[in-house]
Design a protein around this motif. Structure first.
Motif, PDB file in Angstrom:
ATOM      1  N   ILE A  55       3.331  -5.757   1.907  1.00  0.00           N
ATOM      2  CA  ILE A  55       2.405  -4.948   1.103  1.00  0.00           C
ATOM      3  C   ILE A  55       1.274  -5.794   0.529  1.00  0.00           C
ATOM      4  O   ILE A  55       0.095  -5.452   0.651  1.00  0.00           O
ATOM      5  N   PHE A  77       8.368  -1.265   5.151  1.00  0.00           N
ATOM      6  CA  PHE A  77       7.647  -2.137   4.233  1.00  0.00           C
ATOM      7  C   PHE A  77       8.547  -3.294   3.798  1.00  0.00           C
ATOM      8  O   PHE A  77       9.743  -3.128   3.563  1.00  0.00           O
ATOM      9  N   THR A  78       7.942  -4.473   3.681  1.00  0.00           N
ATOM     10  CA  THR A  78       8.647  -5.650   3.172  1.00  0.00           C
ATOM     11  C   THR A  78       7.829  -6.223   2.018  1.00  0.00           C
ATOM     12  O   THR A  78       6.621  -6.428   2.157  1.00  0.00           O
ATOM     13  N   THR A  79       8.462  -6.472   0.900  1.00  0.00           N
ATOM     14  CA  THR A  79       7.719  -6.948  -0.266  1.00  0.00           C
ATOM     15  C   THR A  79       8.642  -7.604  -1.275  1.00  0.00           C
ATOM     16  O   THR A  79       9.851  -7.379  -1.264  1.00  0.00           O
ATOM     17  N   ARG A  82       9.080  -4.207  -6.247  1.00  0.00           N
ATOM     18  CA  ARG A  82       9.605  -2.864  -6.059  1.00  0.00           C
ATOM     19  C   ARG A  82       8.652  -1.781  -6.563  1.00  0.00           C
ATOM     20  O   ARG A  82       8.893  -0.599  -6.373  1.00  0.00           O
ATOM     21  N   ALA A  85       7.396   1.224  -4.232  1.00  0.00           N
ATOM     22  CA  ALA A  85       8.373   1.984  -3.443  1.00  0.00           C
ATOM     23  C   ALA A  85       7.963   3.433  -3.243  1.00  0.00           C
ATOM     24  O   ALA A  85       8.011   3.961  -2.129  1.00  0.00           O
ATOM     25  N   GLY A  88       5.055   3.859  -0.949  1.00  0.00           N
ATOM     26  CA  GLY A  88       5.476   3.538   0.408  1.00  0.00           C
ATOM     27  C   GLY A  88       6.175   4.698   1.087  1.00  0.00           C
ATOM     28  O   GLY A  88       5.888   5.048   2.240  1.00  0.00           O
ATOM     29  N   PHE A  89       7.084   5.351   0.384  1.00  0.00           N
ATOM     30  CA  PHE A  89       7.800   6.476   0.961  1.00  0.00           C
ATOM     31  C   PHE A  89       6.899   7.694   1.133  1.00  0.00           C
ATOM     32  O   PHE A  89       7.121   8.524   2.018  1.00  0.00           O
ATOM     33  N   ALA A  93       7.136   5.899   5.221  1.00  0.00           N
ATOM     34  CA  ALA A  93       7.750   4.677   5.710  1.00  0.00           C
ATOM     35  C   ALA A  93       9.241   4.923   5.921  1.00  0.00           C
ATOM     36  O   ALA A  93       9.871   5.674   5.183  1.00  0.00           O
ATOM     37  N   ASP A  95      11.628   2.702   5.612  1.00  0.00           N
ATOM     38  CA  ASP A  95      12.407   2.031   4.576  1.00  0.00           C
ATOM     39  C   ASP A  95      11.510   1.070   3.824  1.00  0.00           C
ATOM     40  O   ASP A  95      10.353   0.846   4.187  1.00  0.00           O
ATOM     41  N   TYR A  96      12.083   0.481   2.782  1.00  0.00           N
ATOM     42  CA  TYR A  96      11.349  -0.377   1.856  1.00  0.00           C
ATOM     43  C   TYR A  96      12.293  -1.522   1.494  1.00  0.00           C
ATOM     44  O   TYR A  96      13.279  -1.310   0.790  1.00  0.00           O
TER      45      TYR A  96
END
Length: 231
Positions: A55, A77-79, A82, A85, A88-89, A93, A95-96
């Motif tokens: 992100i 997503f990778t971060t 949090r 989140a 992202g959803f 996405a 998953d997160y």
């Protein structure tokens, strides 16, 4: 085979993802990018099924990059943070994942993608109960409870079934279909949620405890569940 790319400006984080990918036979890493511009070139020049997207990156954030795409690959997503989140959803996405990403958590996210790509219209499961193989509609399942070496399936039809299955296997199978695990012994169907607080969730007359180790995913779920609905 699922073709995937890594988009991350942190070398250590990208290397960890690459190592995780190498352990799963049906994943093929086809490219790596350190920023959105490099990622865009990868997407233009090859077929990408899955994108592991950081992100916080220079110039353009991962969220803004994904928003800009007219055709979006499945995205995880990778971060390290949090706070993103919910947004992202909202971008759908898959998953997160919070860094540092364990292989167990990585595998769970990838399984969501695998099942969605391989059989996106699957809306039932078949379990062996009472000597019979039963086809159970996912829409009828209220929750699943682990009971030692068995699982108990509670249905909206007021029926209960016991099956010799592992709750972890069902968790992977149902993760992309509106089910979430909120306790080591319980998986619930989000469609039946009627009330919740930090410690307990209600599915009509059924009251399910929230496990401490599942608090993070539960908080993400409740945030999405409540968004634009709280008065």
């Amino acid at each position: 085979m699922i073709n995937c790319i890594i988009v991350d400006d942190e070398p250590l984080a990208a290397t960890l993802l690459e190592n995780h990918i190498s352990k799963i036979d049906h994943l093929k890493l086809t490219g790596k990018a350190e920023n959105a511009l490099e990622a865009y070139k990868l997407l233009q020049n090859q077929s990408v099924d899955l994108m592991f997207l950081d992100i916080q990156m220079p110039h353009i954030s991962g969220i803004d990059f994904l928003k800009s795409l007219s055709q979006k690959p499945k995205t995880i997503f990778t971060t390290a943070y949090r706070d993103f989140a919910i947004e992202g959803f909202e971008l759908e996405a898959v998953d997160y994942l919070l860094k540092p990403i364990t292989f167990e958590r990585f595998f769970k996210a990838v399984e969501r993608v695998s099942r969605n790509i391989n059989d996106p219209k699957d809306d039932f499961i078949i379990l062996k109960t009472e000597g019979m193989h039963r086809k159970l509609s996912l829409a009828d399942i209220i929750y699943i409870e682990s009971q030692g070496n068995d699982i108990k399936i509670t249905l909206s039809t007021s029926e209960n079934f016991i099956s010799k299955s592992k709750i972890t296997d069902l968790e992977l199978l149902l993760a992309s279909k509106g089910f979430i695990r909120i306790h080591r012994s319980f998986i619930i169907n989000s469609e039946f949620v009627t009330a919740f607080n930090n410690n307990e969730l209600h599915l009509g007359s059924h009251k399910i405890p929230v496990g401490r180790s599942y608090r993070q995913e539960f908080e993400i779920f409740t945030s999405l569940f409540s968004k634009n609905r709280l008065l």
